[in-house]
Design an enzyme around this catalytic site. Structure first.
Site, PDB file in Angstrom:
ATOM      1  N   GLU A   1       0.861  -1.179   0.000  1.00  0.00           N
ATOM      2  CA  GLU A   1       0.000   0.000   0.000  1.00  0.00           C
ATOM      3  C   GLU A   1       0.899   1.231   0.000  1.00  0.00           C
ATOM      4  O   GLU A   1       1.705   1.417   0.911  1.00  0.00           O
ATOM      5  CB  GLU A   1      -0.912  -0.010   1.226  1.00  0.00           C
ATOM      6  CG  GLU A   1      -1.925   1.114   1.232  1.00  0.00           C
ATOM      7  CD  GLU A   1      -2.789   1.127   2.491  1.00  0.00           C
ATOM      8  OE1 GLU A   1      -3.746   1.912   2.520  1.00  0.00           O
ATOM      9  OE2 GLU A   1      -2.477   0.384   3.454  1.00  0.00           O
TER      10      GLU A   1
ATOM     11  N   ASP B   1      -4.943  10.100   9.093  1.00  0.00           N
ATOM     12  CA  ASP B   1      -3.577   9.747   9.478  1.00  0.00           C
ATOM     13  C   ASP B   1      -3.104  10.440  10.749  1.00  0.00           C
ATOM     14  O   ASP B   1      -3.384  11.609  10.988  1.00  0.00           O
ATOM     15  CB  ASP B   1      -2.614  10.070   8.331  1.00  0.00           C
ATOM     16  CG  ASP B   1      -2.850   9.171   7.137  1.00  0.00           C
ATOM     17  OD1 ASP B   1      -3.082   7.974   7.363  1.00  0.00           O
ATOM     18  OD2 ASP B   1      -2.820   9.654   6.001  1.00  0.00           O
TER      19      ASP B   1
END
Length: 266
Positions: free
Chosen positions: A46, A57
């Site tokens: 990924e 995030d």
């Protein structure tokens, strides 16, 4: 729809999906990192496309995005990294990206470029289920999976998300942002079991996993395990020496994940 390249990866064994940020710390190291992850035993890599407002995030990945911006990363840079890596590895690659990046590039142009480079899927954390029709038909045209996320608070939406999924389903291990943690959502096993009532599409658990022991536990619950922040942190510490370090870490996770009983995804 074309047969999913990603779903095939999950046949007969547990899958490990490591995550790194593109162009962190630089172009050449990222290419080497992708190859190192593949050599270490990653089933799928990924690759995060840096974004200025990465809502999903935590601080480790946000810092990596900033390092990539300092290296002058562009969307074209990310495609060029994959093109360079493709000279050395055929490992399946998925992008983690935010919708605005794809929109600005142009949905069709972005997905065509993905197909040209054998990028098999996209994880788009800020794509609402209700808006997926603006991109999914184009992705299907190019044989690319739009990988949905299911969280502990998806509730009544789980059924429709699962039934429309392709490639694999990204199961979020706990609420909040990415980053290493020691405790996960207590109902994770029940959440995966509920998803399985509605689909045979494989599941992979991510967010917070950072040790071989945790990876092994999660491999006992889902079809695959995703690790991001722990690897991105290694890249931050090792810089240009990161390929050797992350290959070693990947091998450790590979052993842990493989210790779980092999499964067959229908």
């Amino acid at each position: 729809m074309l047969m999913s390249k990603l779903a095939d990866v999950f046949k007969n064994h547990k899958v490990f999906i490591p995550f790194i940020v593109a162009d962190d710390p630089d172009f050449e190291t990222t290419v080497k990192n992708v190859v190192a992850l593949a050599k270490g035993g990653a089933d799928i890599v990924e690759l995060g496309i840096p974004f200025s407002d990465p809502v999903a995030d935590g601080p480790v990945i946000q810092a990596a995005d900033l390092r990539a911006f300092a290296a002058n990363v562009r969307t074209k840079t990310v495609f060029d990294i994959v093109e360079a890596a493709r000279k050395e590895t055929a490992v399946p690659i998925v992008f983690l990206t935010y919708l605005n990046i794809v929109f600005k590039y142009g949905y069709d142009a972005f997905l065509k470029r993905c197909a040209d480079l054998n990028v098999a899927g996209l994880v788009i954390p800020d794509l609402p289920y209700e808006s997926r029709d603006e991109i999914v038909p184009i992705a299907e045209k190019y044989g690319i999976d739009i990988i949905p996320l299911i969280t502990p608070t998806s509730g009544h939406r789980i059924e429709k998300i699962a039934k429309s999924a392709s490639g694999f389903i990204y199961v979020v291990s706990s609420m909040g942002i990415t980053g290493e943690r020691d405790e996960f959502f207590a109902g994770l096993k029940a959440l995966v079991a509920e998803i399985k009532q509605y689909t045979n599409v494989p599941t992979a658990i991510g967010f917070g996993i950072h040790t071989p022991e945790q990876a092994q536990t999660m491999a006992g619950i889902a079809d695959g395990v995703i690790i991001g922040s722990a690897i991105v942190d290694l890249v931050a510490k090792e810089k240009q020496q990161a390929p050797a370090a992350i290959e070693k870490f990947t091998k450790q996770i590979r052993v842990a994940v493989d210790a779980k009983k092999q499964i067959s995804v229908k």
